[in-house]
Design a protein around this motif. Structure first.
Motif, short mmCIF file in Angstrom:
data_model
loop_
_atom_site.label_atom_id
_atom_site.label_comp_id
_atom_site.label_asym_id
_atom_site.label_seq_id
_atom_site.Cartn_x
_atom_site.Cartn_y
_atom_site.Cartn_z
N UNK A 129 6.61 -7.35 -2.21
CA UNK A 129 5.17 -7.42 -2.51
C UNK A 129 4.75 -8.79 -2.99
N UNK A 130 3.49 -9.11 -2.77
CA UNK A 130 2.94 -10.39 -3.23
C UNK A 130 2.99 -10.48 -4.75
N UNK A 131 2.75 -9.34 -5.40
CA UNK A 131 2.76 -9.32 -6.87
C UNK A 131 4.13 -9.70 -7.41
N UNK A 132 5.18 -9.08 -6.87
CA UNK A 132 6.53 -9.38 -7.38
C UNK A 132 6.92 -10.83 -7.08
N UNK A 133 6.72 -11.25 -5.82
CA UNK A 133 7.19 -12.58 -5.43
C UNK A 133 6.45 -13.68 -6.20
N UNK A 134 5.17 -13.47 -6.50
CA UNK A 134 4.43 -14.43 -7.30
C UNK A 134 5.04 -14.56 -8.70
N UNK A 135 5.32 -13.42 -9.32
CA UNK A 135 5.87 -13.42 -10.68
C UNK A 135 7.30 -13.97 -10.70
N UNK A 136 8.08 -13.59 -9.72
CA UNK A 136 9.48 -14.03 -9.69
C UNK A 136 9.61 -15.52 -9.40
N UNK A 137 8.81 -16.01 -8.46
CA UNK A 137 8.84 -17.44 -8.16
C UNK A 137 8.40 -18.27 -9.36
N UNK A 138 7.43 -17.77 -10.07
CA UNK A 138 6.95 -18.45 -11.27
C UNK A 138 8.06 -18.55 -12.31
N UNK A 183 0.81 -1.22 0.00
CA UNK A 183 0.00 0.00 0.00
C UNK A 183 0.85 1.27 0.00
N UNK A 184 1.99 1.24 0.68
CA UNK A 184 2.78 2.46 0.84
C UNK A 184 3.72 2.72 -0.34
N UNK A 185 4.29 1.64 -0.89
CA UNK A 185 5.15 1.70 -2.10
C UNK A 185 6.42 2.55 -1.92
N UNK A 186 6.88 2.72 -0.69
CA UNK A 186 8.10 3.51 -0.47
C UNK A 186 9.34 2.82 -1.03
N UNK A 187 9.31 1.49 -1.07
CA UNK A 187 10.48 0.73 -1.54
C UNK A 187 10.18 0.02 -2.86
N UNK A 188 9.30 0.61 -3.64
CA UNK A 188 8.95 0.02 -4.95
C UNK A 188 9.92 0.50 -6.02
N UNK A 189 10.92 -0.32 -6.31
CA UNK A 189 11.98 0.06 -7.25
C UNK A 189 12.10 -0.88 -8.45
N UNK A 190 11.47 -2.05 -8.38
CA UNK A 190 11.72 -3.09 -9.38
C UNK A 190 10.79 -2.98 -10.58
N UNK A 191 11.36 -3.03 -11.79
CA UNK A 191 10.56 -2.96 -13.03
C UNK A 191 10.79 -4.20 -13.91
N UNK A 192 11.18 -5.29 -13.29
CA UNK A 192 11.46 -6.52 -14.04
C UNK A 192 10.22 -7.05 -14.75
N UNK A 193 9.05 -6.90 -14.09
CA UNK A 193 7.81 -7.46 -14.64
C UNK A 193 6.75 -6.42 -14.95
N UNK A 194 6.96 -5.22 -14.53
CA UNK A 194 5.93 -4.19 -14.65
C UNK A 194 6.51 -2.88 -15.18
N UNK A 195 5.67 -2.05 -15.74
CA UNK A 195 6.12 -0.73 -16.21
C UNK A 195 6.33 0.21 -15.04
#
Length: 606
Positions: free
Chosen positions: A422-431, A403-415
């Motif tokens: 985050x759950x979103x990143x870890x789901x995509x990365x584990x896959x 929710x806060x996104x203060x440490x949102x730096x990764x663009x490997x899977x998203x624009x």
């Protein structure tokens, strides 16, 4: 040199919420502390809480306001200033009776404080003489500073509601800086985590960071640094803009709380020695550069005798260590952080976590890779956030809502950048890891552990403040991340403010029965362990660059060891048995380093 209040220590920033209101708790006693101003949702929640506590009307600053981040910071800091001013005014009007804050103020001062001496003399007086002395004492009360912290790496750009990227002045760190600059505080901003050119350049927009007509800088700059090189680089960068660094706050690279920034094997003792030797040279050089820039800006120049304060924090645990740092290295103030997590009068730690810390074992404190910043992070095994992280993995739902996104730096899977916790990143990365045909099962397991070790700090480092003050979290995320330094293992009780300050000044000793080496030895051990783990991690596929780095690291540790052997002869107040034990510990560390040398040579040859 002591602080203006007479105290010789300060309370550094801890997490997002542990010191979020420490000034309201301790500033009236002359104790300076540092508030994190980056998590603006927490700041707004605390402002609402304290408006109700102090009887002020609370007017929300909505997120729809494009500049809500800066405005929330300003409003909270101004509120804190008003609360502290009222506390001090009320305290000055109290009678000198046991149990009142005015008596506590003077009793907390160090024994060698001239003001403490005046207070003690006053207690022996009678009649009109005593009345006059009390008036004088009331006039000498100095409030502790309400300083703020901005971690320079936490400076994401932000997006408007319609998804459009906002201008850079609305980034996280820049907004926080503007919030402080627009406040009524006459204090300092502590920049940590290194140089941020964009953020540092933004300082030029605010006149309070420059000398006024009377030569006074209303808002000062403090740089938290790990070594002299970092200090001179950042100091010159700012000086070329006419910005004066009033203090360099040296922190141990590993023996600290929160994020750890290991040096290349440079130990705290030799680092302090370099600052001691070069302090005057540093002040002269930065004054000259700064005055040239101020002249070009047609601003008032600094005095040619401008002084820089040098302070230190990280792993200090006894009054003897504290005194040695101040007297031998000419340190202006020491930072005592993690031990104050056990002092409810000074910090926000919820009751459950407080009791866990009070009964923790040495092994419960560990250096982790939990931070999405990719920087080593001091962690606590028993925290509710660690339990929550493991439960989520077991339920096949690793990661956290973001929710806060203060440490949102990764663009490997998203624009748009997302956080690695985050759950979103870890789901995509584990896959992606599971689908990689080039990885063995062992490698997949190792990569998966690395991915799911990341934890949400935006929520975890703030939740304790909400729990302590019974403030509901809108997302019901109440798991606590706490990041004490390993030095906390030697403190095993909940303490009063008087007990902790008394320990710092040598009036009492509150350490537990666990054997505690000198802080320099503790840090040395941490660096040797860190080096060995890093070598082991890279031993199979070590390249030339890594080998060169490890060799330099090891060489610096050997130099530090020789420095400490020489320093032992200068620690005149330490008992003979203590110095004998310290020498034995250095000998043992030398053996460990020699073993690391053998492993490194074997890796290079292979």
């Amino acid at each position: 040199m002591k602080n203006a209040s007479g105290h010789t220590f300060h309370i550094p920033v801890m997490g997002l919420g542990f010191t979020i209101d420490s000034p309201i708790k301790v500033a009236r006693f002359g104790i300076s502390s540092v508030v994190s101003i980056i998590q603006v949702d927490l700041i707004e929640q605390m402002r609402e809480f304290y408006c109700k506590q102090s009887g002020e009307e609370y007017t929300p600053i909505p997120i729809e306001d494009v500049d809500h981040r800066a405005k929330r910071v300003t409003a909270y800091l101004d509120l804190m200033q008003r609360i502290v001013d009222k506390q001090v005014e009320d305290m000055k009007n109290e009678p000198f009776e046991e149990g009142n804050d005015i008596v506590k103020y003077f009793k907390l001062l160090p024994e060698d404080s001239p003001l403490k001496g005046l207070y003690v003399e006053m207690t022996k007086m009678q009649g009109a003489e005593k009345d006059v002395a009390q008036i004088q004492l009331r006039g000498k009360i100095v409030t502790g500073a309400i300083n703020v912290n901005i971690m320079t790496k936490v400076d994401n750009l932000n997006y408007a509601k319609d998804g459009q990227l906002l201008p850079v002045e609305y980034s996280d760190a820049t907004s926080a800086l503007r919030g402080f600059a627009n406040s009524t505080l006459n204090s300092s901003v502590v920049f940590s985590a290194g140089l941020n050119p964009r953020l540092f350049a933004f300082l030029e927009n605010f006149p309070d960071f420059f000398p006024d007509a009377n030569g006074i800088i209303r808002k000062k700059i403090i740089l938290k640094v790990s070594d002299y090189r970092s200090a001179i680089i950042q100091g010159k960068f700012l000086a070329k803009k006419g910005l004066w660094v009033s203090e360099f706050r040296i922190e141990s690279g590993l023996n600290c709380g929160g994020h750890a920034f290991p040096t290349e094997g440079y130990l705290l003792g030799p680092i302090l020695e370099e600052f001691k030797i070069k302090k005057q040279e540093l002040a002269r050089e930065l004054t000259q550069i700064c005055n040239q820039a101020l002249s070009q800006k047609n601003r008032l120049r600094l005095s040619e005798n401008s002084e820089i304060q040098i302070t230190v924090q990280g792993g200090i645990g006894t009054s003897r260590e504290d005194k040695f740092l101040r007297e031998y290295y000419n340190i202006d103030s020491t930072g005592w952080g993690s031990p104050f997590l056990l002092v409810p009068e000074a910090t926000n730690v919820d009751e459950a976590t407080l009791q866990q810390l009070a009964h923790a074992k040495q092994a419960d404190y560990f250096l982790s890779h939990a931070s999405p910043l990719g920087v080593p992070f001091n962690n606590f095994r028993k925290s509710s956030s660690e339990e929550q992280r493991k439960e989520r993995i077991q339920k096949n739902r690793p990661g956290s809502p973001c929710y806060k996104k203060l440490l949102a730096f990764n663009t490997e899977f998203t624009e748009q950048p997302i956080c690695t916790a985050s759950r979103e990143y870890q789901h995509k990365k584990l896959k992606a890891v599971l689908a990689d045909p080039d990885l063995s099962e062992e490698q997949r397991a190792e990569r998966s552990n690395e991915i799911t070790e990341k934890d949400c700090l935006c929520e975890g480092l703030a939740s304790s403040a909400l729990l302590t003050n019974n403030i509901p979290d809108p997302h019901k995320l109440v798991a606590v991340t706490i990041c004490p330094g390993p030095n906390l293992a030697y403190f095993s009780k909940v303490f009063s403010l008087e007990e902790m300050v008394g320990h710092i000044y040598g009036r009492t000793t509150i350490l537990n029965s666990l054997y505690r080496p000198h802080m320099f030895i503790n840090e040395f051990k941490m660096y040797v362990d860190y080096l060995r783990k890093e070598i082991d991690k890279n031993v199979i596929s070590m390249n030339e660059k890594q080998a060169k780095y490890f060799s330099s690291f090891k060489g610096n540790l050997f130099k530090g060891m020789e420095y400490y052997r020489t320093l032992l002869t200068k620690m005149v107040e330490e008992p003979v048995e203590f110095k004998k034990k310290m020498k034995e510990e250095l000998d043992a560390l030398e053996s460990d380093l020699n073993f690391a040398t053998v492993v490194l040579k074997a890796a290079v040859l292979s």
